[in-house]
Design a protein around this motif. Structure first.
Motif, PDB file in Angstrom:
ATOM      1  N   TYR A  79       7.263  12.383  15.323  1.00  0.00           N
ATOM      2  CA  TYR A  79       6.589  12.191  14.420  1.00  0.00           C
ATOM      3  C   TYR A  79       6.804  12.037  12.896  1.00  0.00           C
ATOM      4  O   TYR A  79       7.711  13.130  12.558  1.00  0.00           O
ATOM      5  N   TRP A  93       3.311   8.447  11.528  1.00  0.00           N
ATOM      6  CA  TRP A  93       3.416   7.309  12.811  1.00  0.00           C
ATOM      7  C   TRP A  93       4.037   8.348  13.845  1.00  0.00           C
ATOM      8  O   TRP A  93       4.749   9.432  13.801  1.00  0.00           O
ATOM      9  N   GLY A 105       1.713   6.350   5.467  1.00  0.00           N
ATOM     10  CA  GLY A 105       0.847   6.657   6.649  1.00  0.00           C
ATOM     11  C   GLY A 105       1.766   7.621   7.671  1.00  0.00           C
ATOM     12  O   GLY A 105       2.989   8.002   7.145  1.00  0.00           O
ATOM     13  N   ASP A 121       7.273   5.425  15.522  1.00  0.00           N
ATOM     14  CA  ASP A 121       7.298   4.274  14.757  1.00  0.00           C
ATOM     15  C   ASP A 121       6.521   3.038  15.473  1.00  0.00           C
ATOM     16  O   ASP A 121       6.521   1.943  15.088  1.00  0.00           O
ATOM     17  N   ARG A 122       5.714   3.507  16.531  1.00  0.00           N
ATOM     18  CA  ARG A 122       5.053   2.049  17.213  1.00  0.00           C
ATOM     19  C   ARG A 122       3.609   2.510  16.717  1.00  0.00           C
ATOM     20  O   ARG A 122       2.796   1.730  16.644  1.00  0.00           O
ATOM     21  N   ARG A 123       2.954   3.680  16.711  1.00  0.00           N
ATOM     22  CA  ARG A 123       1.707   4.014  16.872  1.00  0.00           C
ATOM     23  C   ARG A 123       1.307   4.838  15.465  1.00  0.00           C
ATOM     24  O   ARG A 123       1.880   5.610  14.965  1.00  0.00           O
ATOM     25  N   ARG A 124       0.465   4.245  14.647  1.00  0.00           N
ATOM     26  CA  ARG A 124      -0.020   4.819  13.354  1.00  0.00           C
ATOM     27  C   ARG A 124      -1.259   5.799  13.727  1.00  0.00           C
ATOM     28  O   ARG A 124      -1.913   5.543  14.613  1.00  0.00           O
ATOM     29  N   ARG A 177      11.065   2.780   7.545  1.00  0.00           N
ATOM     30  CA  ARG A 177      11.518   3.767   7.272  1.00  0.00           C
ATOM     31  C   ARG A 177      12.365   3.632   5.885  1.00  0.00           C
ATOM     32  O   ARG A 177      13.032   2.726   5.815  1.00  0.00           O
TER      33      ARG A 177
END
Length: 264
Positions: free
Chosen positions: A126, A135, A133, A138-141, A2
Motif C-alpha cells: 500500500y 494505491w 492518491g 501500484d495497480r489499483r487506486r 512513484r
C-alpha cells in the motif's frame, strides 16, 4: 509513477519484509523478550528496524528517524523525518498469524506526505503520496467504501484487556458500537486496519492509545483514499494524541457520534 522518495521507502519496506518472511517461516526459533503486558518484541522486529534505518539513512542521510523499536535520530535538514514501525503486528507474527506489516511514513514540516504499508506474507504493498492518491501494489487506486449506514458497516478496532483506563473505556465503547454495526473485527495491526479501510475492506475504524508510528502511515492512505479521520473530539486526525476515528465521511460521523455517547 512513484516519486524517488517513495521508491526509497518501498525499497526499504520490501527488504525488511523479506527478512521478516524468513523469520516468520521459522517463528518457533525466535528469541523473544517481554516488552510489556501482551506486547512482545522479537529479534525479527529489531532486525527489520535496522534494515529500514540503514536503507533510509543511506538514501537520505540528513533526514530524521523515529522508530518503534527505539531508534531515534534528530536529522540535520530540519524538515524531514521518517516514522517507522518495522513490524506492526508483533503478537500476530509470533503466533504464526500472517497479519503484520512494515509501515513507513515520511513527515515533512510536521505533515505526513508519503507512506508505505507492506504485508510481506500476503505481498500487498500500500502506498500513498500527498495529492497522488492511495494505491495497492501500484495497480489499483484505493477508495474508501461507500456505505452510508453504521448498521451495514464492518468496523475494526484495537482493544486490549489489561484493566487500564483506556482498555476499560474501549470495552464500554465496544459494547455500545457492536449492536449498532454489521460486524466488529480486531486484526492486531493498526497499519493493516487503516490500509484495509483505505481499500474498502473495512468501513470504519476506531482506537485509542496509539503511537505515532501506528497512525502516521495509515493516516495518509485513508485521506488519499477519500476518507475522513479525526480524534474522539472530532478534531482533524493527528499522529500525536493517540486517538483515531476513521471511515468515509458519513460512517466516520456516525461512528464518532456512537463513541461520544459513551464518553469517547
Amino acid at each position: 509513477m512513484r516519486s524517488a522518495l517513495l521508491n526509497i521507502m518501498v525499497g526499504a519496506a520490501t527488504k525488511a519484509g523479506r527478512s521478516l518472511t524468513k523469520d516468520f517461516n521459522e517463528v518457533e526459533n525466535l528469541q523473544v523478550s517481554v516488552k510489556g503486558p501482551a506486547d512482545f518484541v522479537s529479534n525479527a522486529d529489531r532486525r527489520a528496524e535496522e534494515i529500514v534505518f540503514t536503507e533510509l539513512q543511506k538514501a537520505r542521510p540528513t533526514y530524521g528517524f523515529l522508530g518503534e523499536e527505539g531508534t531515534e535520530v534528530a536529522g540535520t535538514d530540519g524538515q524531514h523525518r521518517w516514522i517507522v514501525d518495522p513490524l506492526d503486528g508483533t503478537t500476530n507474527f509470533l503466533h504464526g498469524v500472517p497479519l503484520f506489516a512494515v509501515a513507513i511514513a515520511l513527515e515533512r514540516n510536521q505533515e505526513i506526505v508519503a507512506s508505505v504499508i507492506y504485508n510481506p506474507v500476503m505481498d500487498e504493498l500500500y502506498t500513498a503520496e500527498k495529492g497522488g492518491g492511495a494505491w495497492l501494489s501500484d495497480r489499483r487506486r484505493l477508495r474508501v467504501a461507500n456505505r452510508k449506514h453504521l448498521a451495514d458497516a464492518l468496523i475494526v478496532t484495537g482493544i486490549n484487556s489489561q484493566g487500564r483506563a483506556l482498555d476499560v473505556q474501549a470495552l464500554k465503547q465496544l459494547a455500545h458500537v457492536t449492536p449498532a454495526a454489521a460486524g466488529i473485527r480486531r486484526t492486531g495491526s493498526a497499519s493493516t486496519d487503516l490500509a484495509w479501510l483505505a481499500a474498502g475492506r473495512f468501513d470504519g475504524y476506531w482506537e485509542a492509545g496509539l503511537k505515532p508510528w501506528d497512525v502516521a502511515p495509515g493516516l495518509l492512505l485513508v485521506k488519499e483514499a477519500g476518507g475522513t479521520i479525526s480524534d474522539f473530539q472530532g478534531k482533524p486526525g493527528s499522529i500525536w494524541n493517540g486517538e483515531v476515528v476513521a471511515g468515509n465521511e458519513t460512517i466516520q460521523g456516525q461512528l464518532l457520534k456512537s463513541l461520544r455517547a459513551v464518553g469517547g
